[in-house]
Motif scaffolding. Structure first.
Motif, PDB file in Angstrom:
ATOM      1  N   TYR A  35       0.855  -1.190   0.000  1.00  0.00           N
ATOM      2  CA  TYR A  35       0.000   0.000   0.000  1.00  0.00           C
ATOM      3  C   TYR A  35       0.893   1.243   0.000  1.00  0.00           C
ATOM      4  O   TYR A  35       1.500   1.580   1.019  1.00  0.00           O
ATOM      5  CB  TYR A  35      -0.885  -0.009   1.254  1.00  0.00           C
ATOM      6  N   ALA A  37       1.969   4.731   0.700  1.00  0.00           N
ATOM      7  CA  ALA A  37       1.379   5.616   1.721  1.00  0.00           C
ATOM      8  C   ALA A  37       0.961   6.977   1.167  1.00  0.00           C
ATOM      9  O   ALA A  37       0.113   7.635   1.753  1.00  0.00           O
ATOM     10  CB  ALA A  37       2.372   5.800   2.869  1.00  0.00           C
ATOM     11  N   ASN A  38       1.556   7.397   0.080  1.00  0.00           N
ATOM     12  CA  ASN A  38       1.301   8.763  -0.392  1.00  0.00           C
ATOM     13  C   ASN A  38       0.152   8.883  -1.393  1.00  0.00           C
ATOM     14  O   ASN A  38       0.056   9.860  -2.113  1.00  0.00           O
ATOM     15  CB  ASN A  38       2.569   9.342  -1.009  1.00  0.00           C
ATOM     16  N   GLN A  39      -0.695   7.884  -1.445  1.00  0.00           N
ATOM     17  CA  GLN A  39      -1.807   7.952  -2.403  1.00  0.00           C
ATOM     18  C   GLN A  39      -2.950   8.806  -1.847  1.00  0.00           C
ATOM     19  O   GLN A  39      -3.128   8.926  -0.631  1.00  0.00           O
ATOM     20  CB  GLN A  39      -2.309   6.557  -2.742  1.00  0.00           C
ATOM     21  N   THR A  40      -3.725   9.385  -2.756  1.00  0.00           N
ATOM     22  CA  THR A  40      -4.871  10.192  -2.316  1.00  0.00           C
ATOM     23  C   THR A  40      -6.152   9.772  -3.045  1.00  0.00           C
ATOM     24  O   THR A  40      -6.923   8.980  -2.531  1.00  0.00           O
ATOM     25  CB  THR A  40      -4.630  11.695  -2.548  1.00  0.00           C
ATOM     26  N   LEU A  61       0.476  12.106  -9.312  1.00  0.00           N
ATOM     27  CA  LEU A  61       0.686  11.410  -8.038  1.00  0.00           C
ATOM     28  C   LEU A  61       0.351   9.924  -8.185  1.00  0.00           C
ATOM     29  O   LEU A  61       1.068   9.053  -7.671  1.00  0.00           O
ATOM     30  CB  LEU A  61      -0.212  12.069  -6.984  1.00  0.00           C
TER      31      LEU A  61
ATOM     32  N   PRO B 421      -0.403  14.629  -0.781  1.00  0.00           N
ATOM     33  CA  PRO B 421      -0.700  13.635   0.270  1.00  0.00           C
ATOM     34  C   PRO B 421      -0.805  14.273   1.653  1.00  0.00           C
ATOM     35  O   PRO B 421      -1.681  13.926   2.432  1.00  0.00           O
ATOM     36  CB  PRO B 421       0.494  12.682   0.190  1.00  0.00           C
ATOM     37  N   TYR B 424      -4.043  16.173   1.936  1.00  0.00           N
ATOM     38  CA  TYR B 424      -5.134  15.193   1.948  1.00  0.00           C
ATOM     39  C   TYR B 424      -5.289  14.549   3.326  1.00  0.00           C
ATOM     40  O   TYR B 424      -6.387  14.465   3.873  1.00  0.00           O
ATOM     41  CB  TYR B 424      -4.877  14.121   0.880  1.00  0.00           C
ATOM     42  N   TYR B 467      -2.850   1.008   8.463  1.00  0.00           N
ATOM     43  CA  TYR B 467      -1.813   0.278   7.738  1.00  0.00           C
ATOM     44  C   TYR B 467      -0.436   0.568   8.334  1.00  0.00           C
ATOM     45  O   TYR B 467       0.385  -0.325   8.524  1.00  0.00           O
ATOM     46  CB  TYR B 467      -1.844   0.682   6.262  1.00  0.00           C
TER      47      TYR B 467
END
Lengths: 248, 474
Positions: A35, A37-40, A61, B421, B424, B467
């Motif tokens: 996963y 971590a920097n996804q939005t 991104l 990010p 967000y 997570y």
């Protein structure tokens, strides 16, 4: 095989249970899941509102987070459809194209890539499955009632592997629930009416749970069910395939 | 009966929405009466179900759709030559051809033909093109009395309303309301809403009209380039009644109604009514190829923005439309908002992609009146990518500056937040805290989500936070 897990923004923030179930289910099936971590967000809220030209930041991104994986999997037909059809990046068009080819909605990844034939899950309840439009008509997750073509259902075939589950029939198999992204607030009256009618079809046929591949449709129907004081619960399909809710 | 009926001022109410109310506001009004919405939805769904039964009897249905779409592709790519071929062949048959660039030209041509014959009355069989061009209002202003001869059209004409559906123009009216209209205008007993009786009454009333009108105007469903003839499809035979009894027959057609050859007609006639109402074929598919002795026959070929749409690559496919109305019947939004909420002659999903071509500012709301569910594209017999065009129109409308400022600002803010990010995560956390500790900030009437739906219950932690705690970061 390494899968990049894409958890859409509103699932991340409001429905972590669905995301956890997706992760656990994929791991249970032997997949190496990461996963980033920097996804939005996939950018769909802007694009479907006519502001696709503002999605450059999200696209960049997304590509940065996911371009390196063998596959990208997300528990949302709608967001996957958006990435598949609309992601673009003029500076790195090949990467944008590869991302759109590699992305899978969860149930189609299970049936088409992993070719799952059995699941160690039990869920002895009457369940109504909501066919989310973007997954069904956009990604062809199941046959559409408008077409003269043979029946199939990827999410349906997976649910049928769950022990004890009873899938109910609906009067209108694939009518839209009325969520529709910003439609749900911009066209509040019609959106709510569509949601009420969709929920009523499930209730009429004795559903204890309503499930589907798109948390957004389920969130909309949950809002209506809760307002009506209904005991019927919504659950993302990953949670049922993973053996039930809240099992982190 | 009905000789002295005086409903002939024919001043229809302006289309709703012209004053600025958009689809959402008009749909909101429609939804105040939930029983009515249920009835409207169920009536149209019943037709959609009939359509399904009917198309499933044809194993080659999808191939037929592909064929029709391919024929129309050819037509759109060679429109000029097919139109010229049609013109030459029709003229050779003794039909007079007129060309009209827009509604004003079309309406002036119709008026001049009526004036030339020194009459003040005209009978019309259903033509959505003349609705689009506001012919009735124009003729009324010029002292010409027009009677719509299609039953549904006649009913909305009596009610001084525009049609709410292109095939079922008064589908929004209950039989009791029609009984009341007939009582008021046709002298039927008050309270009688028996469909058989009302239809019989209308038939008598219209028969008088047919017998007494010298000029008849019909629409055109298909114009055949190869033969110079045209085909009009009706279920009531009203086009035939009007045209056969008149001294002068005017046919109004959009430039896109052309098909190349007579043999192509079979494809479209099989698709049209199955898609529209679930019937195998229309009751009357009348071919008009030349005027009978002593009769004049005119065809007015109308552009009215169609060549502009043809030039818009993303939207040219919309000109394939054969006006079956299947997209309306299947559209979950149309069924629950009614045709008038689209404030345009052609309502529903197809109208929402045709209207912005005519006036982008006035119809800027229509492409947003959809969940993009895609059912419209699937039922479309000529495979118009309706929901994809709705998406594309949204982009064009915003690019042309027709998005409300508040929406523009919120979208810009959203795009900035979601591209970062950090922003967000902060915004997500803040949002969940507000929902948890200050729910009144969101659970109020300013929030359209909350009006009839509960907000989701905010979890203590996001998946990202979970997570980080439970899995090693990559």
């Amino acid at each position: 095989m390494t899968v990049g897990l894409f958890i859409p923004c509103y699932v991340d923030q409001f429905y972590p249970g669905a995301a956890i179930a997706t992760l656990q289910l994929l791991e249970k099936l032997g997949v190496n899941v990461v996963y980033p971590a920097n996804q939005t967000c996939c950018g769909q809220p802007m694009a479907n509102s006519g502001f696709e030209h503002l999605t450059g930041g999200c696209n960049e991104l997304f590509i940065k987070n996911f371009a390196e994986f063998d596959y990208i999997v997300a528990p949302s037909g709608s967001c996957v459809l958006h990435i598949k059809h609309h992601i673009h990046d003029e500076k790195q068009p090949e990467k944008a194209a590869s991302v759109s080819h590699k992305i899978y909605e969860l149930t189609s990844f299970l049936t088409d890539v992993l070719k799952v034939t059995s699941l160690p899950a039990k869920f002895p309840h009457k369940v109504g499955m909501h066919q989310s439009c973007h997954g069904q008509r956009g990604l062809h997750l199941s046959q559409m009632t408008e077409l003269v073509a043979p029946y199939y259902s990827k999410p349906g075939s997976l649910l049928n592997m769950v022990e004890g589950i009873e899938l109910i029939e609906l009067n209108r198999a694939d009518e839209c629930c009325g969520f529709g992204g910003t439609f749900c607030v911009a066209e509040e009256a019609v959106s709510v009416k569509m949601g009420k009618d969709r929920v009523a079809d499930h209730l009429k046929h004795g559903a204890e749970y309503i499930t589907g591949v798109d948390m957004s449709c389920l969130m909309h129907m949950e809002g209506i069910l809760n307002r009506q004081g209904s005991k019927v619960k919504i659950l993302h399909i990953a949670e049922i395939l993973n053996g039930g809710p809240l099992n982190p | 009966m009905s000789q002295n009926i005086t409903t002939h001022t024919d001043k229809k109410l302006p289309l709703q929405g012209a004053g600025g109310a958009d689809h959402a506001a008009l749909a909101d009004i429609f939804n105040k009466d939930e029983d009515r919405v249920n009835w409207h939805d169920e009536t149209l769904w019943w037709i959609r179900a009939k359509r399904d039964l009917s198309v499933h009897k044809i194993p080659e249905w999808e191939a037929l759709r592909d064929t029709a779409s391919a024929i129309k592709n050819n037509v759109l790519s060679n429109l000029n030559s097919y139109l010229q071929q049609f013109e030459a062949n029709a003229q050779a048959n003794g039909i007079v051809i007129h060309w009209a660039a827009d509604g004003a030209e079309h309406n002036a041509i119709v008026h001049s033909l009526i004036k030339k014959h020194n009459v003040t009355r005209m009978v019309k069989s259903k033509s959505m093109l003349t609705e689009e061009l506001h012919l009735n209002e124009y003729l009324a202003e010029n002292g010409i009395d027009v009677i719509d001869s299609d039953l549904g059209e006649r009913i909305v004409q009596l009610a001084k309303e525009p049609p709410s559906h292109i095939v079922l123009p008064c589908i929004h009216k209950k039989k009791e309301e029609i009984g009341e209209l007939f009582h008021q205008f046709l002298g039927t007993p008050a309270g009688n809403a028996d469909p058989q009786f009302l239809t019989e009454t209308a038939r008598h009333h219209l028969r008088e009209t047919f017998l007494s009108r010298k000029v008849a105007l019909t629409g055109v469903n298909f114009a055949i380039a190869e033969t110079g003839e045209f085909v009009v499809c009706t279920n009531e035979g009203n086009a035939d009644m009007g045209a056969h009894l008149s001294d002068i027959h005017i046919a109004s057609m959009g430039i896109e109604k052309i098909i190349p050859e007579r043999k192509h007609l079979g494809v479209f006639l099989r698709l049209l009514t199955r898609s529209a109402t679930g019937q195998p074929i229309t009751t009357y598919s009348s071919h008009f190829s030349k005027p009978r002795d002593g009769q004049e026959m005119h065809i007015i070929i109308v552009d009215n923005g169609r060549t502009v749409q043809l030039g818009r690559e993303d939207f040219r496919n919309s000109l394939k439309c054969i006006r079956c109305g299947a997209c309306m019947n299947t559209c979950p939004v149309y069924r629950r908002s009614g045709g008038h909420s689209y404030h345009n002659a052609i309502s529903g999903p197809i109208g929402a992609i045709l209207a912005p071509n005519l006036d982008m500012e006035k119809y800027a709301d229509l492409p947003f009146a959809s969940t993009l569910c895609g059912s419209c594209s699937n039922v479309c017999p000529v495979k118009i990518d309706i929901h994809d065009q709705l998406y594309k129109w949204r982009q064009v409308i915003v690019q042309n500056g027709y998005a409300p400022t508040a929406k523009k600002l919120s979208m810009q803010a959203m795009a900035t937040t979601l591209a970062s990010p950090f922003a967000y995560h902060m915004a997500g956390k803040a949002g969940r805290l507000v929902m948890k500790y200050a729910p009144f900030a969101l659970n109020n009437k300013l929030n359209p989500w909350y009006k009839q739906r509960d907000m989701p219950k905010p979890p203590d932690e996001s998946f990202g936070e979970w997570y980080k705690k439970n899995r090693k970061a990559p």
